[in-house]
Design a protein around this motif. Structure first.
Motif: not given
Length: 67
Positions: A8-14
């Motif tokens: 799985m590819r993870t993107c983090v948005k703060d």
């Protein structure tokens, strides 16, 4: 054919939320009332003239007669 599953590819948005933390710095002003005592020394002096009675006794001696 079977599908190939990749990791799985993870993107983090703060996302930020403002949170107010009160910091209290108490201060005070003290008004002090001070008294400076100035001592004044007084020396009252009185001068009195007192006249007492003066008695003088006058004796009259009759003149002597030599006859």
């Amino acid at each position: 054919m079977r599908p190939i599953v990749h990791p799985m590819r993870t993107c983090v948005k703060d996302v930020y939320h403002h949170c107010v933390i009160p910091h209290i710095h108490p201060s005070q002003t003290i008004i002090r009332h001070n008294y400076i005592y100035q001592h004044q020394h007084m020396f009252p002096h009185t001068v009195r003239n007192v006249m007492g009675p003066v008695h003088q006794v006058h004796t009259v001696v009759p003149p002597t007669r030599n006859w």
